[in-house]
Design a protein around this motif. Structure first.
Motif, mmCIF file in Angstrom:
data_model
loop_
_atom_site.group_PDB
_atom_site.id
_atom_site.type_symbol
_atom_site.label_atom_id
_atom_site.label_comp_id
_atom_site.label_asym_id
_atom_site.label_seq_id
_atom_site.Cartn_x
_atom_site.Cartn_y
_atom_site.Cartn_z
ATOM 1 N N GLY A 175 0.795 -1.234 0.000
ATOM 2 C CA GLY A 175 0.000 0.000 0.000
ATOM 3 C C GLY A 175 0.818 1.270 0.000
ATOM 4 N N ALA A 176 1.897 1.299 -0.786
ATOM 5 C CA ALA A 176 2.817 2.441 -0.746
ATOM 6 C C ALA A 176 2.494 3.480 -1.802
ATOM 7 N N PRO A 177 2.682 4.766 -1.470
ATOM 8 C CA PRO A 177 2.564 5.824 -2.474
ATOM 9 C C PRO A 177 3.822 5.873 -3.333
ATOM 10 N N SER A 178 3.675 6.368 -4.544
ATOM 11 C CA SER A 178 4.825 6.494 -5.437
ATOM 12 C C SER A 178 5.334 7.932 -5.483
ATOM 13 N N ASP A 179 4.455 8.874 -5.797
ATOM 14 C CA ASP A 179 4.887 10.233 -6.129
ATOM 15 C C ASP A 179 4.609 11.217 -4.996
ATOM 16 N N LEU A 180 5.656 11.906 -4.556
ATOM 17 C CA LEU A 180 5.493 12.935 -3.530
ATOM 18 C C LEU A 180 4.583 14.050 -4.038
ATOM 19 N N LYS A 181 4.680 14.377 -5.301
ATOM 20 C CA LYS A 181 3.835 15.426 -5.873
ATOM 21 C C LYS A 181 2.353 15.081 -5.727
ATOM 22 N N THR A 182 2.018 13.798 -5.922
ATOM 23 C CA THR A 182 0.622 13.365 -5.771
ATOM 24 C C THR A 182 0.151 13.538 -4.333
ATOM 25 N N LEU A 183 1.024 13.195 -3.365
ATOM 26 C CA LEU A 183 0.672 13.346 -1.943
ATOM 27 C C LEU A 183 0.388 14.808 -1.605
ATOM 28 N N ILE A 184 1.238 15.698 -2.092
ATOM 29 C CA ILE A 184 1.051 17.119 -1.798
ATOM 30 C C ILE A 184 -0.164 17.670 -2.533
ATOM 31 N N ASP A 185 -0.381 17.207 -3.762
ATOM 32 C CA ASP A 185 -1.591 17.602 -4.501
ATOM 33 C C ASP A 185 -2.855 17.229 -3.725
ATOM 34 N N ASN A 194 -4.846 27.408 -1.685
ATOM 35 C CA ASN A 194 -4.599 27.980 -3.009
ATOM 36 C C ASN A 194 -3.288 27.457 -3.601
ATOM 37 N N ARG A 195 -3.170 27.529 -4.931
ATOM 38 C CA ARG A 195 -2.022 26.962 -5.636
ATOM 39 C C ARG A 195 -0.719 27.671 -5.310
ATOM 40 N N LYS A 196 -0.819 28.880 -4.791
ATOM 41 C CA LYS A 196 0.384 29.602 -4.380
ATOM 42 C C LYS A 196 1.143 28.790 -3.325
ATOM 43 N N MET A 197 0.387 28.129 -2.455
ATOM 44 C CA MET A 197 1.023 27.350 -1.391
ATOM 45 C C MET A 197 1.743 26.126 -1.961
ATOM 46 N N PHE A 198 1.220 25.561 -3.037
ATOM 47 C CA PHE A 198 1.912 24.439 -3.673
ATOM 48 C C PHE A 198 3.295 24.880 -4.145
ATOM 49 N N THR A 199 3.358 26.053 -4.789
ATOM 50 C CA THR A 199 4.632 26.579 -5.283
ATOM 51 C C THR A 199 5.604 26.805 -4.135
ATOM 52 N N LEU A 200 5.094 27.339 -3.025
ATOM 53 C CA LEU A 200 5.945 27.590 -1.860
ATOM 54 C C LEU A 200 6.422 26.288 -1.223
ATOM 55 N N LEU A 201 5.529 25.296 -1.149
ATOM 56 C CA LEU A 201 5.921 23.994 -0.596
ATOM 57 C C LEU A 201 6.972 23.321 -1.480
ATOM 58 N N GLU A 202 6.785 23.434 -2.778
ATOM 59 C CA GLU A 202 7.756 22.859 -3.714
ATOM 60 C C GLU A 202 9.127 23.511 -3.522
ATOM 61 N N LYS A 203 9.136 24.827 -3.359
ATOM 62 C CA LYS A 203 10.386 25.554 -3.139
ATOM 63 C C LYS A 203 11.037 25.113 -1.832
ATOM 64 N N ARG A 204 10.204 24.874 -0.801
ATOM 65 C CA ARG A 204 10.723 24.432 0.505
ATOM 66 C C ARG A 204 11.419 23.073 0.385
ATOM 67 N N LYS A 212 13.301 18.330 -6.896
ATOM 68 C CA LYS A 212 11.989 18.822 -7.282
ATOM 69 C C LYS A 212 10.945 17.753 -6.971
ATOM 70 N N LEU A 213 9.730 18.171 -6.696
ATOM 71 C CA LEU A 213 8.677 17.235 -6.319
ATOM 72 C C LEU A 213 8.450 16.167 -7.378
ATOM 73 N N GLU A 214 8.448 16.582 -8.666
ATOM 74 C CA GLU A 214 8.169 15.605 -9.721
ATOM 75 C C GLU A 214 9.282 14.576 -9.880
ATOM 76 N N ASP A 215 10.470 14.884 -9.338
ATOM 77 C CA ASP A 215 11.586 13.933 -9.432
ATOM 78 C C ASP A 215 11.548 12.886 -8.326
ATOM 79 N N PHE A 216 10.749 13.143 -7.287
ATOM 80 C CA PHE A 216 10.692 12.184 -6.183
ATOM 81 C C PHE A 216 9.565 11.195 -6.457
ATOM 82 N N SER A 217 9.927 10.119 -7.162
ATOM 83 C CA SER A 217 8.934 9.171 -7.644
ATOM 84 C C SER A 217 9.383 7.739 -7.397
#
Length: 283
Positions: A175-185, A194-204, A212-217
């Motif tokens: 039952g494992a997740p694959s993509d960190l981006k999906t979890l944050i989405d 708001n989507r502004k927070m996604f950009t800030l979280l990605e930067k963090r 980058k979030l999309e690279d953590f898969s």
């Protein structure tokens, strides 16, 4: 929707509304709060006075890694060693239903408490830090088998990706997740942030972990895994979608994907555990 679920829904949405309003006037504080909510588990800690019975009659060891300490529990057996890695807002006691199946093999079994969970230290949980804890345990115990549930499974995948040359010969992911981006989405959708927070979280994440979030898969990491494994996922999993398991399995050449039905996220099941036992111990 029953009353309990309605209250939880309204509470969650209220938190999201507060973060959105805060982001307009104090974006740094809004980022700190949203990051903390995403990384700080609310439950899963164990005090010395509340150790579950399943963990009481074990050999307990505490290790230090940098400024962090983590806890392990060992059920002694033969020279075959199995490392168990639990998931989010849980602890080593989650393996209580799994243990009898593994102990039939006579193996020595070691369970680890994740960062900020069980009796391990800290308030923040993240997969890179969990992978560091796992690696210290692997170096100490030299397990030939590792089993991970939920985000613990994701940490096992990441660990195997960055540390391919270890004692581990077989891996089981439940039952494992694959993509960190999906979890944050999903997190952002749940709170209606708001989507502004996604950009800030990605930067963090880029600043903290240099990726980058999309690279953590997990799907991408699994392409580099050379050992044998099982990836099991349930079609009725409402915590981590079934498609996440498929992503991991698609890249893992020696990984076998097992689909279960109506088990939910916990994945406790006699048939599944017997299948895992055959994979691990029967040639």
């Amino acid at each position: 929707m029953n009353l309990k679920k309605s209250i939880r829904f309204l509470t969650v949405k209220s938190v999201g509304l507060y973060i959105n309003l805060l982001s307009l006037v104090q974006p740094k504080k809004a980022l700190q709060l949203s990051y903390a909510l995403f990384t700080n588990p609310r439950i899963g800690k164990i005090s010395n006075e509340q150790i579950p019975e399943i963990l009481q009659n074990t050999i307990k060891e505490t290790f230090w890694h940098n400024e962090h300490q983590f806890q392990t529990y060992t059920w002694e057996g033969n020279n075959t060693r199995i490392l168990l890695v639990h998931g989010w807002e849980s602890n080593s006691a989650r393996w209580e239903k799994t243990l009898p199946y593994l102990q039939k093999s006579g193996s020595t079994i070691i369970a680890i408490d994740a960062p900020a969970h069980g009796q391990s230290s800290g308030k923040e949980f993240n997969v890179p830090r969990y992978a560091e804890f796992i690696n210290k345990a692997v170096e100490k115990y030299n397990p030939s088998i590792i089993i991970g549930h939920s985000i613990g499974g994701a940490a096992c995948i990441y660990h195997q990706y960055i540390h391919p040359e270890t004692s581990i010969e077989k891996m089981v992911i439940l039952g494992a997740p694959s993509d960190l981006k999906t979890l944050i989405d999903n997190y952002i959708k749940m709170l209606s942030i708001n989507r502004k927070m996604f950009t800030l979280l990605e930067k963090r994440y880029l600043e903290n972990f240099n990726f980058k979030l999309e690279d953590f898969s997990g799907g991408a990491f699994a392409k580099h895994i050379k050992i044998e494994g099982i990836i099991a996922h349930d079609t009725a999993d409402t915590v981590v979608s079934y498609e996440e398991g498929q992503k991991i399995a698609s890249g893992w050449k020696k990984g076998r994907f097992i689909t279960t039905k109506d088990l939910g996220h916990s994945m406790h099941d006699d048939d599944l555990y017997q299948e895992i036992y055959r994979f691990l111990f029967e040639k």
